[in-house]
Write a protein that holds these residues in place. Structure first.
Motif, PDB file in Angstrom:
ATOM      1  N   HIS A  88       0.811  -1.226   0.000  1.00  0.00           N
ATOM      2  CA  HIS A  88       0.000   0.000   0.000  1.00  0.00           C
ATOM      3  C   HIS A  88       0.842   1.274   0.000  1.00  0.00           C
ATOM      4  CE1 HIS A  88      -3.434  -2.572   0.601  1.00  0.00           C
ATOM      5  NE2 HIS A  88      -2.911  -3.062   1.719  1.00  0.00           N
ATOM      6  N   LEU A  89       1.859   1.328   0.851  1.00  0.00           N
ATOM      7  CA  LEU A  89       2.640   2.559   0.991  1.00  0.00           C
ATOM      8  C   LEU A  89       3.373   2.926  -0.290  1.00  0.00           C
ATOM      9  CD1 LEU A  89       3.777   4.886   2.608  1.00  0.00           C
ATOM     10  CD2 LEU A  89       5.410   3.322   3.666  1.00  0.00           C
ATOM     11  N   VAL A  90       3.791   1.908  -1.052  1.00  0.00           N
ATOM     12  CA  VAL A  90       4.554   2.179  -2.276  1.00  0.00           C
ATOM     13  C   VAL A  90       3.748   3.006  -3.278  1.00  0.00           C
ATOM     14  CG1 VAL A  90       3.847   0.094  -3.528  1.00  0.00           C
ATOM     15  CG2 VAL A  90       6.112   1.090  -3.941  1.00  0.00           C
ATOM     16  N   LYS A  91       2.417   2.946  -3.183  1.00  0.00           N
ATOM     17  CA  LYS A  91       1.568   3.719  -4.091  1.00  0.00           C
ATOM     18  C   LYS A  91       1.660   5.221  -3.809  1.00  0.00           C
ATOM     19  CE  LYS A  91      -1.744  -0.095  -4.515  1.00  0.00           C
ATOM     20  NZ  LYS A  91      -3.138  -0.547  -4.262  1.00  0.00           N
ATOM     21  N   HIS A  98      11.395   3.387  -6.599  1.00  0.00           N
ATOM     22  CA  HIS A  98      11.620   2.426  -5.511  1.00  0.00           C
ATOM     23  C   HIS A  98      11.851   1.015  -6.063  1.00  0.00           C
ATOM     24  CE1 HIS A  98      11.481   1.620  -1.191  1.00  0.00           C
ATOM     25  NE2 HIS A  98      10.951   0.457  -1.513  1.00  0.00           N
ATOM     26  N   VAL A  99      11.070   0.639  -7.060  1.00  0.00           N
ATOM     27  CA  VAL A  99      11.246  -0.681  -7.670  1.00  0.00           C
ATOM     28  C   VAL A  99      12.588  -0.755  -8.398  1.00  0.00           C
ATOM     29  CG1 VAL A  99      10.352  -2.251  -9.437  1.00  0.00           C
ATOM     30  CG2 VAL A  99       8.774  -1.122  -7.863  1.00  0.00           C
ATOM     31  N   THR A 153      22.586   5.862  -5.379  1.00  0.00           N
ATOM     32  CA  THR A 153      22.269   7.174  -5.945  1.00  0.00           C
ATOM     33  C   THR A 153      20.761   7.364  -6.079  1.00  0.00           C
ATOM     34  OG1 THR A 153      24.350   7.115  -7.187  1.00  0.00           O
ATOM     35  CG2 THR A 153      22.700   8.718  -7.882  1.00  0.00           C
ATOM     36  N   SER A 154      20.057   6.319  -6.506  1.00  0.00           N
ATOM     37  CA  SER A 154      18.606   6.405  -6.662  1.00  0.00           C
ATOM     38  C   SER A 154      17.910   6.605  -5.320  1.00  0.00           C
ATOM     39  CB  SER A 154      18.072   5.144  -7.346  1.00  0.00           C
ATOM     40  OG  SER A 154      18.633   4.982  -8.628  1.00  0.00           O
ATOM     41  N   PHE A 155      18.412   5.935  -4.285  1.00  0.00           N
ATOM     42  CA  PHE A 155      17.812   6.092  -2.954  1.00  0.00           C
ATOM     43  C   PHE A 155      18.008   7.515  -2.440  1.00  0.00           C
ATOM     44  CE2 PHE A 155      17.901   5.883   1.695  1.00  0.00           C
ATOM     45  CZ  PHE A 155      16.674   5.278   1.943  1.00  0.00           C
TER      46      PHE A 155
END
Length: 232
Positions: A88-91, A98-99, A153-155
């Motif tokens: 749910h939170l990823v939405k 994130h993926v 880097t993405s994080f």
């Protein structure tokens, strides 16, 4: 068969590759990628809290790639809660980014294991194909280190540009609004940095293994026969 010096370097490189694999696995499984202090802005505004009173409205938050938790301080004491990123939170977050972080880390794990296997192979024998030799090891280490660096880097981009901590802190908060006072990168992200560094060290080890050092041979003394030796 590789000589003793090269064999030692390949064994050391294989150990570093396996350590890199373990570091990423541990980092992905922990909840301490980021910690921070959160202020319950709604509660502080309701009572018009001054600086000494703001302590009652400052809570904590921590999270990783899959789960986390927070302590809400809204003037009525601390209330602990836990959350999971999926499903749910990823939405509410930048789901694609994130993926991608997870994909980068999984790719880094795979290439670290491939590098480990090829280092062991080169320590045992000299491969007849270049892709299985030092050139291949350099490629796998470059890919593993590169994907790890991309994940880190993405994080950082998700935290700084997409306000990841603030979005997580305000997830399912209908009454109170939280603002971020401070953020701190924790041990998990530094484990990934250490993993990427180990692959850089591996590249140096493989480069050293290709250096041809001169061999020092002792000269044998030639026997000289003189006239006196013939007489006796």
């Amino acid at each position: 068969m590789p000589n003793c010096f090269k064999k030692t370097l390949f064994v050391l490189a294989s150990a570093l590759s396996f350590v890199s694999f373990l570091l990423i696995v541990i980092a992905m499984g922990t909840q301490k990628w980021m910690t921070g202090k959160i202020l319950c802005k709604t509660g502080a505004d309701l009572v018009n809290a001054t600086d000494p009173e703001l302590v009652k409205f400052i809570g904590d938050i921590y999270y990783g790639l899959f789960r986390g938790g927070k302590i809400r301080q809204c003037g009525l004491g601390g209330r602990r809660s836990k959350f999971t990123i999926f499903p749910h939170l990823v939405k509410k977050l930048n789901a694609g980014l994130h993926v991608m972080i997870l994909i980068f880390l999984c790719a880094a794990i795979s290439f670290a294991l491939v590098s480990f296997g090829f280092c062991i192979l080169n320590a045992i024998k000299v491969p007849y194909r270049a892709i299985k030799g030092p050139a291949g090891i350099c490629l796998w280490n470059l890919l593993a280190g590169g994907f790890t660096a991309l994940a880190v880097t993405s994080f950082i981009a998700a935290v700084k540009l997409h306000h990841l901590t603030e979005r997580i802190a305000n997830f399912q908060e209908n009454v109170f609004q939280f603002v971020i006072l401070e953020e701190q990168y924790e041990s998990s992200i530094w484990l990934c940095v250490a993993s990427a560094t180990s692959h850089v060290v591996n590249l140096l080890l493989i480069a050293i293994s290709g250096v041809h050092f001169p061999e020092f041979k002792t000269k044998t003394e030639e026997a000289t026969v003189t006239a006196e030796d013939i007489m006796y």
